[in-house]
Design a protein around this motif. Sequence first.
Motif, PDB file in Angstrom:
ATOM      1  N   TYR A 145       0.873  -1.167   0.000  1.00 38.44           N
ATOM      2  CA  TYR A 145       0.000   0.000   0.000  1.00 38.44           C
ATOM      3  C   TYR A 145       0.910   1.217   0.000  1.00 38.44           C
ATOM      4  O   TYR A 145       1.842   1.296   0.807  1.00 38.44           O
ATOM      5  CB  TYR A 145      -0.865   0.052   1.261  1.00 38.44           C
ATOM      6  N   GLU A 200     -10.149  -1.103   3.923  1.00 38.59           N
ATOM      7  CA  GLU A 200      -9.929  -0.381   2.671  1.00 38.59           C
ATOM      8  C   GLU A 200     -10.619   0.985   2.696  1.00 38.59           C
ATOM      9  O   GLU A 200     -10.046   1.982   2.268  1.00 38.59           O
ATOM     10  CB  GLU A 200     -10.424  -1.202   1.477  1.00 38.59           C
ATOM     11  N   THR A 251      -1.938   6.693  -3.599  1.00 39.39           N
ATOM     12  CA  THR A 251      -2.486   6.202  -4.855  1.00 39.39           C
ATOM     13  C   THR A 251      -3.844   5.580  -4.568  1.00 39.39           C
ATOM     14  O   THR A 251      -3.939   4.672  -3.742  1.00 39.39           O
ATOM     15  CB  THR A 251      -1.546   5.136  -5.467  1.00 39.39           C
ATOM     16  N   ARG A 271      -6.983   3.222  -4.479  1.00 40.05           N
ATOM     17  CA  ARG A 271      -7.109   1.771  -4.645  1.00 40.05           C
ATOM     18  C   ARG A 271      -8.545   1.475  -5.058  1.00 40.05           C
ATOM     19  O   ARG A 271      -9.472   1.845  -4.358  1.00 40.05           O
ATOM     20  CB  ARG A 271      -6.756   1.069  -3.333  1.00 40.05           C
ATOM     21  N   ASP A 272      -8.715   0.795  -6.173  1.00 35.88           N
ATOM     22  CA  ASP A 272     -10.037   0.440  -6.686  1.00 35.88           C
ATOM     23  C   ASP A 272     -10.491  -0.853  -6.020  1.00 35.88           C
ATOM     24  O   ASP A 272     -10.298  -1.941  -6.557  1.00 35.88           O
ATOM     25  CB  ASP A 272      -9.970   0.280  -8.206  1.00 35.88           C
ATOM     26  N   THR A 273     -11.060  -0.740  -4.820  1.00 39.09           N
ATOM     27  CA  THR A 273     -11.430  -1.935  -4.066  1.00 39.09           C
ATOM     28  C   THR A 273     -12.916  -2.003  -3.730  1.00 39.09           C
ATOM     29  O   THR A 273     -13.329  -2.824  -2.912  1.00 39.09           O
ATOM     30  CB  THR A 273     -10.605  -2.011  -2.758  1.00 39.09           C
ATOM     31  N   GLY A 305     -12.485  -5.103  -8.878  1.00 41.01           N
ATOM     32  CA  GLY A 305     -11.517  -4.043  -8.617  1.00 41.01           C
ATOM     33  C   GLY A 305     -10.549  -4.431  -7.511  1.00 41.01           C
ATOM     34  O   GLY A 305      -9.345  -4.176  -7.603  1.00 41.01           O
ATOM     35  N   ARG A 315      -8.060  -7.032  -8.897  1.00 39.89           N
ATOM     36  CA  ARG A 315      -7.101  -6.361  -9.781  1.00 39.89           C
ATOM     37  C   ARG A 315      -6.093  -5.549  -8.955  1.00 39.89           C
ATOM     38  O   ARG A 315      -4.877  -5.606  -9.187  1.00 39.89           O
ATOM     39  CB  ARG A 315      -7.840  -5.464 -10.767  1.00 39.89           C
ATOM     40  N   THR A 316      -6.569  -4.799  -7.966  1.00 43.12           N
ATOM     41  CA  THR A 316      -5.686  -4.019  -7.102  1.00 43.12           C
ATOM     42  C   THR A 316      -4.762  -4.937  -6.311  1.00 43.12           C
ATOM     43  O   THR A 316      -3.565  -4.664  -6.165  1.00 43.12           O
ATOM     44  CB  THR A 316      -6.510  -3.128  -6.149  1.00 43.12           C
ATOM     45  N   ASP A 343      -2.107  -6.206  -8.683  1.00 42.24           N
ATOM     46  CA  ASP A 343      -1.184  -5.122  -9.029  1.00 42.24           C
ATOM     47  C   ASP A 343      -0.273  -4.743  -7.862  1.00 42.24           C
ATOM     48  O   ASP A 343       0.803  -4.173  -8.067  1.00 42.24           O
ATOM     49  CB  ASP A 343      -1.944  -3.873  -9.481  1.00 42.24           C
ATOM     50  N   SER A 344      -0.709  -5.038  -6.632  1.00 43.10           N
ATOM     51  CA  SER A 344       0.043  -4.669  -5.432  1.00 43.10           C
ATOM     52  C   SER A 344       0.963  -5.782  -4.931  1.00 43.10           C
ATOM     53  O   SER A 344       1.699  -5.576  -3.962  1.00 43.10           O
ATOM     54  CB  SER A 344      -0.928  -4.298  -4.298  1.00 43.10           C
TER      55      SER A 344
END
Length: 122
Positions: A8, A83, A92, A94-96, A101, A104-105, A108-109
């Motif tokens: 994060y 979240e 940044t 986070r699309d959670t 989403g 994907r997050t 990506d993390s």
Amino acid sequence: MPYAAITYDIKSGYEDEVAEIFGSFRRPDSSVVPGEDGAPAGRILATAVFVRDSTLVRFIEYEGDLTAVARFMARQPGVREVERRLAPYTNTPRDTATVEGFVRTFQDSLLRCVSQLSVPRS
């Protein structure tokens, strides 16, 4: 057992606030991770969270399918609450908000695992 670590990107200076958010985390009722068909697809064995300056890392020890673990986490009220509460402290976004989403997050993390050593467990 495999491990995963997700990062994060948080705002420096808010380590205590972020620690408090994770300190009141609500664990899921079960560690069993269901798959798409409802059958067990894995288990979350342990988690730990580390923070320093602008980096927070969530460490997860698990069995089974990591994508199923991410989907399971996306649906947990405690994870959703964390979240939501972390949002003001992230650099940044986070699309959670949705399962897709979150997954994907999560992906990506992920940090790349370069070494994993453990002793046999009985």
